[in-house]
Design a protein around this motif. Structure first.
Motif, PDB file in Angstrom:
ATOM      1  N   ASP A 168       3.829   8.569  34.035  1.00  0.00           N
ATOM      2  CA  ASP A 168       4.237   9.964  34.221  1.00  0.00           C
ATOM      3  C   ASP A 168       3.368  10.659  35.265  1.00  0.00           C
ATOM      4  O   ASP A 168       3.861  11.480  36.055  1.00  0.00           O
ATOM      5  N   ARG A 169       2.080  10.327  35.289  1.00  0.00           N
ATOM      6  CA  ARG A 169       1.201  10.940  36.296  1.00  0.00           C
ATOM      7  C   ARG A 169       1.636  10.535  37.700  1.00  0.00           C
ATOM      8  O   ARG A 169       1.659  11.360  38.616  1.00  0.00           O
ATOM      9  N   VAL A 170       1.991   9.280  37.867  1.00  0.00           N
ATOM     10  CA  VAL A 170       2.466   8.806  39.175  1.00  0.00           C
ATOM     11  C   VAL A 170       3.769   9.501  39.561  1.00  0.00           C
ATOM     12  O   VAL A 170       3.958   9.920  40.707  1.00  0.00           O
ATOM     13  N   ARG A 171       4.662   9.643  38.584  1.00  0.00           N
ATOM     14  CA  ARG A 171       5.949  10.273  38.885  1.00  0.00           C
ATOM     15  C   ARG A 171       5.765  11.715  39.340  1.00  0.00           C
ATOM     16  O   ARG A 171       6.429  12.167  40.294  1.00  0.00           O
ATOM     17  N   VAL A 172       4.879  12.439  38.686  1.00  0.00           N
ATOM     18  CA  VAL A 172       4.637  13.830  39.072  1.00  0.00           C
ATOM     19  C   VAL A 172       3.998  13.893  40.454  1.00  0.00           C
ATOM     20  O   VAL A 172       4.387  14.694  41.311  1.00  0.00           O
ATOM     21  N   LEU A 173       3.012  13.041  40.710  1.00  0.00           N
ATOM     22  CA  LEU A 173       2.339  13.044  42.008  1.00  0.00           C
ATOM     23  C   LEU A 173       3.317  12.734  43.134  1.00  0.00           C
ATOM     24  O   LEU A 173       3.318  13.392  44.180  1.00  0.00           O
ATOM     25  N   GLU A 174       4.161  11.717  42.950  1.00  0.00           N
ATOM     26  CA  GLU A 174       5.073  11.314  44.017  1.00  0.00           C
ATOM     27  C   GLU A 174       6.197  12.326  44.235  1.00  0.00           C
ATOM     28  O   GLU A 174       6.893  12.253  45.246  1.00  0.00           O
ATOM     29  N   ALA A 175       6.357  13.271  43.292  1.00  0.00           N
ATOM     30  CA  ALA A 175       7.339  14.335  43.494  1.00  0.00           C
ATOM     31  C   ALA A 175       6.801  15.425  44.418  1.00  0.00           C
ATOM     32  O   ALA A 175       7.569  16.242  44.923  1.00  0.00           O
ATOM     33  N   LEU A 176       5.491  15.419  44.684  1.00  0.00           N
ATOM     34  CA  LEU A 176       4.890  16.419  45.567  1.00  0.00           C
ATOM     35  C   LEU A 176       5.156  16.035  47.021  1.00  0.00           C
ATOM     36  O   LEU A 176       5.015  14.884  47.410  1.00  0.00           O
ATOM     37  N   SER A 177       5.505  17.021  47.838  1.00  0.00           N
ATOM     38  CA  SER A 177       5.850  16.730  49.231  1.00  0.00           C
ATOM     39  C   SER A 177       4.662  16.203  50.022  1.00  0.00           C
ATOM     40  O   SER A 177       4.841  15.512  51.024  1.00  0.00           O
ATOM     41  N   ASP A 178       3.434  16.506  49.589  1.00  0.00           N
ATOM     42  CA  ASP A 178       2.256  16.060  50.337  1.00  0.00           C
ATOM     43  C   ASP A 178       1.831  14.639  49.989  1.00  0.00           C
ATOM     44  O   ASP A 178       0.958  14.084  50.658  1.00  0.00           O
ATOM     45  N   VAL A 179       2.396  14.051  48.957  1.00  0.00           N
ATOM     46  CA  VAL A 179       2.019  12.698  48.525  1.00  0.00           C
ATOM     47  C   VAL A 179       3.088  11.716  48.977  1.00  0.00           C
ATOM     48  O   VAL A 179       4.254  11.840  48.618  1.00  0.00           O
ATOM     49  N   ASP A 180       2.683  10.728  49.770  1.00  0.00           N
ATOM     50  CA  ASP A 180       3.637   9.723  50.242  1.00  0.00           C
ATOM     51  C   ASP A 180       3.848   8.617  49.215  1.00  0.00           C
ATOM     52  O   ASP A 180       4.951   8.086  49.107  1.00  0.00           O
ATOM     53  N   ALA A 181       2.804   8.249  48.480  1.00  0.00           N
ATOM     54  CA  ALA A 181       2.936   7.204  47.459  1.00  0.00           C
ATOM     55  C   ALA A 181       1.677   7.209  46.597  1.00  0.00           C
ATOM     56  O   ALA A 181       0.642   7.760  46.987  1.00  0.00           O
ATOM     57  N   ALA A 182       1.778   6.580  45.419  1.00  0.00           N
ATOM     58  CA  ALA A 182       0.639   6.473  44.506  1.00  0.00           C
ATOM     59  C   ALA A 182       0.493   5.035  44.042  1.00  0.00           C
ATOM     60  O   ALA A 182       1.475   4.301  43.914  1.00  0.00           O
ATOM     61  N   LEU A 183      -0.755   4.623  43.790  1.00  0.00           N
ATOM     62  CA  LEU A 183      -1.078   3.285  43.297  1.00  0.00           C
ATOM     63  C   LEU A 183      -1.975   3.422  42.078  1.00  0.00           C
ATOM     64  O   LEU A 183      -2.914   4.235  42.079  1.00  0.00           O
TER      65      LEU A 183
END
Length: 465
Positions: A384-399
């Motif tokens: 869920d943390r990754v999903r929220v982060l990747e929904a932000l326009s400034d975040v291209d991807a999360a690992l």
């Protein structure tokens, strides 16, 4: 849309000569570009058609091609992805050669004086335009939109076929029945002045006045003036124009207008109204710039020969890093648990994204968070943390990483910049040595005072009791 999308316009050959530069020429104050590599790609209407095909649409390109080496190269690259119905180009193929180093253009050389002159169009050109489900006219002032037979065919299309006209100051006025005109701010000013309008000023007020003038003068339903980082302003006869704001995007904007127009015409073909289509176009153009813009297209064509020229939604972090580096961009990374995302997190991510061309967020796994913060954390699971982060326009991807530190992940990621909050000033960062070993740098950024997940949880518990 079952009928094909037809792109009508002038094709150019763009060649990026990409290398590195670390010294000046001894006989002139100009950089020496070393280990240069040529990357040819279609430009003009060819780029617009490729971007439309990249979205999975059937595309027919109506253009003019010369029987010279650049013309034959263009045909070979384009026919991988679409049908090409060509008029004869009189003169040499227009070529734009950009010398690039470090992701920036050092010089540009233009050659080729080819023009499409009036004459017979041939049955396939006539069939393609008459059978179009939607049409994008990509006018680059080389005569295809001036061709009398082509204009006649466009003028005979039924109102149910949306026509988007991307104009050029040296091109022709649109034919009657065009649904949308898509000039950029400078083009709109020049077109309005050439049409006799004395509209001074700049920014949104002037763009609105020019858009309304062009719409009235040329009898067009809508005029969408692209404004770069501000988005696009749609004047469609409503009392107030509609602004589709752009998401933040740093980098080369070459080809963004073609990306915008290609997405807009596809959206109209699928039944979208003008505001929705313009919004989709702005979103796609922002993605295109973040992906490395037109310079990234050449590399994908050369390496894969596929039509996937812009990033797809769902692209993973390693794809993002690869295409950013291929385009000569800067990879920025940051890390943390990001448990209960708050304003402090958002501020840090916004600042970090502005430092480069992509932002990768390294996220502590659930087990890693528990080891550091205790059995009651995390509040939110990693997925869920990754999903929220990747929904932000400034975040291209999360690992997600499962180690106590992100060092093993950073050994593979090798970002150019590793960003942490200023609360780490003076503290030893175990990842700093890894970052610098791969020629990267650690950057500390200011924090919003008083924002933390721990404080938020403590306040919540206090309120609950």
């Amino acid at each position: 849309m079952t009928a094909p999308l037809v792109v009508v316009g002038d094709v150019l050959l763009d060649i990026d000569v990409v290398g590195s530069s670390s010294r000046l020429c001894p006989d002139a104050p100009v950089p020496v570009v070393e280990q240069a590599e040529e990357r040819p790609r279609p430009g003009g209407a060819g780029l617009a058609a490729l971007l439309a095909a990249a979205g999975g649409r059937e595309v027919v390109l109506v253009t003019a091609l010369a029987d010279d080496d650049p013309g034959r190269l263009l045909r070979a690259m384009l026919e991988r992805h679409m049908e090409v119905a060509a008029l004869h180009l009189h003169g040499g193929t227009p070529c734009k050669l950009r010398i690039r180093s470090g992701g920036h253009s050092v010089a540009r050389l233009d050659a080729g004086d080819g023009q499409a002159l009036d004459g017979p169009v041939g049955p396939r050109v006539a069939e393609a335009i008459a059978g179009a489900g939607a049409v994008l006219v990509s006018d680059y002032g080389r005569g295809v939109s001036r061709h009398r037979a082509v204009r006649s065919l466009l003028g005979e299309l039924p109102p149910s076929v949306p026509v988007v006209w991307d104009p050029h100051p040296r091109g022709e006025p649109p034919v009657p029945g065009v649904r949308l005109l898509t000039p950029n701010e400078e083009e709109a000013a020049r077109l309005a002045a050439a049409d006799g309008a004395d509209i001074t000023g700049f920014g949104l007020p002037a763009a609105g006045r020019r858009g309304r003038h062009l719409g009235r003068s040329w009898g067009i339903d809508g005029v969408a003036i692209t404004l770069g980082a501000e988005g696009a302003l749609l004047c469609d006869g409503s009392e107030a124009p509609f602004l589709a704001p752009a998401r933040p995007a740093r980098g080369d904007s070459c080809g963004a207008g073609d990306s915008f127009a290609a997405e807009v015409v596809g959206a109209l073909a699928d039944g979208a109204d003008l505001p929705a289509a313009v919004t989709e176009g702005v979103d796609r153009a922002s993605e295109f710039v973040r992906a490395g813009a037109a310079a990234a297209v050449a590399a994908q064509l050369a390496e894969t020969g596929t039509a996937r020229l812009v990033p797809e939604r769902g692209e993973d972090a390693w794809d993002v890093v690869e295409r950013t580096r291929r385009a000569g961009g800067t990879v920025v990374a940051t890390g943390g648990s990001f448990d209960l995302l708050h304003a402090g997190h958002v501020s840090l991510l916004q600042q970090a994204r502005r430092l480069g061309d992509c932002l990768i967020v390294c996220v502590d796994s659930d087990a890693s968070v528990r080891r550091r913060k205790g059995p009651s954390r995390p509040v939110t699971p990693a997925a869920d943390r990754v999903r929220v982060l990747e929904a932000l326009s400034d975040v291209d991807a999360a690992l997600v990483f499962d180690d106590d530190t992100p060092v093993p992940l950073l050994e593979r990621l090798r970002p150019d910049l590793w960003v942490k909050g200023a609360d780490h000033a003076g503290a030893a960062l175990p990842e700093a040595e890894t970052i610098r070993a791969h020629n990267g740098e650690v950057i500390l950024l200011p924090l919003l005072e008083g924002r933390s997940t721990t404080r938020l949880l403590t306040t919540t518990k206090g309120n609950a009791s």
